[in-house]
Design a protein around this motif. Structure first.
Motif, short mmCIF file in Angstrom:
data_model
loop_
_atom_site.label_atom_id
_atom_site.label_comp_id
_atom_site.label_asym_id
_atom_site.label_seq_id
_atom_site.Cartn_x
_atom_site.Cartn_y
_atom_site.Cartn_z
N LEU A 1 5.20 -2.55 -6.80
CA LEU A 1 5.36 -2.42 -5.35
C LEU A 1 6.85 -2.23 -5.05
CD1 LEU A 1 3.00 -5.24 -4.02
CD2 LEU A 1 2.67 -2.78 -3.69
N GLY A 2 7.22 -1.06 -4.58
CA GLY A 2 8.61 -0.81 -4.21
C GLY A 2 9.54 -0.58 -5.38
N GLU A 3 9.04 -0.63 -6.60
CA GLU A 3 9.85 -0.36 -7.79
C GLU A 3 9.54 1.04 -8.30
OE1 GLU A 3 10.76 -4.16 -10.54
OE2 GLU A 3 8.63 -3.63 -10.39
N ASP A 4 10.43 1.58 -9.12
CA ASP A 4 10.11 2.81 -9.83
C ASP A 4 9.60 2.46 -11.23
OD1 ASP A 4 12.44 2.13 -11.18
OD2 ASP A 4 13.61 3.81 -10.41
N THR A 5 9.15 3.47 -11.95
CA THR A 5 8.61 3.25 -13.30
C THR A 5 9.68 2.68 -14.21
OG1 THR A 5 7.35 5.27 -12.87
CG2 THR A 5 7.20 4.35 -15.08
#
Length: 514
Positions: A359-363
């Motif tokens: 949630l709200g992070e990138d890979t």
């Protein structure tokens, strides 16, 4: 879009006004004239351009004629409505009007000058209403001798279909004027949303997040306009994608509103426009009206390339991050249904496709946080579940073979899949979180009551839910996590959470709680 909504009750409701004048007979003026006549008012139309009023009357009469053909109203009603539309060849011919609505160019000086002229013509008790979408009602009224009779009366295009109108008192508007105009909006068949005189009022204020965040995603080269539109329509349930909407409205209109609201809020980061629209406006890529915008148009239809077929790959082992039990369960069901081997160890084997659902992070950040091999890691957006279009993103290190495997897995049952480059918060998460955040701040500022905010945005913007209801639907704590992670990753104050959102999410209360 058709405006053939000519159905009217056998007896139109009584209104607090008998005679309404309209200055400006473009799309907005015509729409207001149509519903005013249907509500039983006598309507006087004025336009500086020769022949404009005749064109407007013919256009509106055509709508009613089609309504008769479709049995939405009878010939007597259509004739009565048409007879109530009258031309005011000169501005002075509006003298008998109880209320005059201006629908002219969106320039403060022009509106002030018009109202100064009307003050010399109209009775002292007549109301001056502005259909402005982004200018201050207080500022428009400041040029008048009697600012108490000036009020905002903002409709949305196409007026007969968009069943919402904002009534906005300026700081010196008389309460009685606000009440009368609100009653008029209701009599005209529209939901009347009372809002304070803030930049963008209620609906255009709330609408800042949809287009500006989509433009930011495009500006980061996360993916292309068509993919963003598909995700927000198919996965998010929006009626129209942001780039289709920008093309429909026209950048000559929408970019000006973006800049106006941004500057009126003294460069508030939540409303920051994109340089992409300024460049495209300069190039004349306005949208449908110019034949090209974010899409190219032939005979009014956008030319959009078909989605490529999903990769065909052999099943491989799949490992799902255990940090989110709900996500793990949903993805496990999908893997089982596809018949792919599912690993259940604490760590993945050396061949496994690693799926995460941040949630709200990138890979990239999720892979590093969980200690996963980034070359085999793919992130899946589960904010809206897996029932509609599915979205995945890859880090710069993700190998093409694992990206293709994830696409084949997610689309194994025929569900469409969108894949794009790494982005903090995917596409849907970012746009939804910004919509909810701006809506929460509108509530925090007291621009309108929570239920009014949601209803006005649903009707005025065609969103699947109002911003506060949207936050409750997806989970306010999840939305808060998206925003907090976006803020931490980017440092951009655009993503700072509204106190309204943070307090209610922390307390476990609905965002609609007053």
């Amino acid at each position: 879009m058709s405006t053939d909504t000519s159905s009217t009750p056998a007896h139109a409701p009584s209104t607090p006004f008998r005679t309404l004048g309209i200055v400006g007979t473009g799309a907005m003026g015509r729409g207001i004239a149509q519903i005013a006549a249907q509500a039983g008012l006598t309507v006087y139309l004025h336009d500086q351009r020769e022949g404009a009023v005749a064109e407007a009357r013919e256009f509106i009469a055509g709508i009613w004629a089609r309504g008769v053909q479709k049995q939405r109203l009878n010939e007597v009603e259509a004739e009565r409505h048409s007879a109530s539309l009258k031309e005011a060849a000169k501005l002075a011919e509006l003298a008998e009007c109880d209320i005059v609505v201006e629908a002219i160019v969106e320039k403060l000086e022009a509106k002030q000058a018009l109202f100064q002229q009307l003050e010399e013509i109209l009775d002292d008790r007549a109301v001056l209403a502005t259909n402005t979408s982004s200018l201050s009602v207080t500022a428009i009224a400041s040029a008048c001798r009697n600012p108490a009779r000036v009020v905002g009366f903002h409709f949305f295009n196409p007026v007969p279909l968009m069943k919402s109108v904002e009534v906005i008192p300026g700081l010196r508007t008389a309460p009685e004027v606000t009440e009368r105009v609100a009653a008029l909006g209701k009599a005209m068949g529209h939901f009347t949303a009372r809002a304070t005189d803030t930049p963008g009022f209620l609906v255009n204020h709330a609408g800042r997040a949809y287009g500006t965040e989509a433009l930011r995603i495009l500006g980061e080269s996360v993916t292309d306009p068509a993919t963003i539109d598909r995700i927000l329509v198919d996965q998010g349930g929006f009626r129209m994608g942001p780039f289709s909407l920008l093309d429909l409205t026209g950048l000559d209109v929408s970019h000006a509103v973006m800049e106006s609201i941004y500057h009126q809020y003294y460069e508030e980061p939540r409303f920051r426009p994109s340089p992409l629209t300024r460049q495209r406006l300069t190039a004349g890529l306005l949208g449908r009206k110019s034949g090209a915008g974010f899409y190219r148009y032939v005979d009014g239809k956008p030319q959009v390339a078909d989605e490529p077929p999903l990769p065909s790959v052999a099943p491989c082992p799949v490992w799902i991050s255990p940090d989110n039990s709900e996500a793990r369960q949903a993805l496990s069901h999908l893997v089982d249904a596809a018949g792919w081997p599912l690993e259940d160890g604490d760590t993945p084997t050396s061949e496994a496709l690693c799926l995460v659902a941040p949630l709200g992070e990138d890979t990239t950040a999720a892979a590093l946080r969980l200690g996963l091999p980034p070359e085999r890691c793919v992130a899946v957006d589960l904010l809206a579940g897996l029932d509609g279009r599915r979205s995945l993103m890859t880090s710069p290190a993700t190998l093409a073979a694992y990206r293709n495997a994830a696409m084949a897995l997610l689309g194994n049952d025929g569900t469409p899949v969108s894949a794009f480059n790494d982005s903090n918060g995917f596409v849907l998460q970012r746009v939804v979180a910004c919509i909810v955040n701006v809506g929460s701040d509108i509530a925090q500022q007291g621009v309108a009551e929570p239920d009014t905010i949601d209803r006005a945005v649903e009707l005025g913007l065609g969103y699947p839910r109002g911003p506060l209801a949207m936050g409750d639907h997806y989970g306010s704590r999840r939305i808060l996590s998206v925003l907090d992670n976006l803020l931490a990753a980017t440092g951009d104050p655009r993503y700072r959470a509204s106190p309204w959102l943070r307090r209610r999410a922390t307390l476990g209360l609905p965002l609609t709680t007053p």
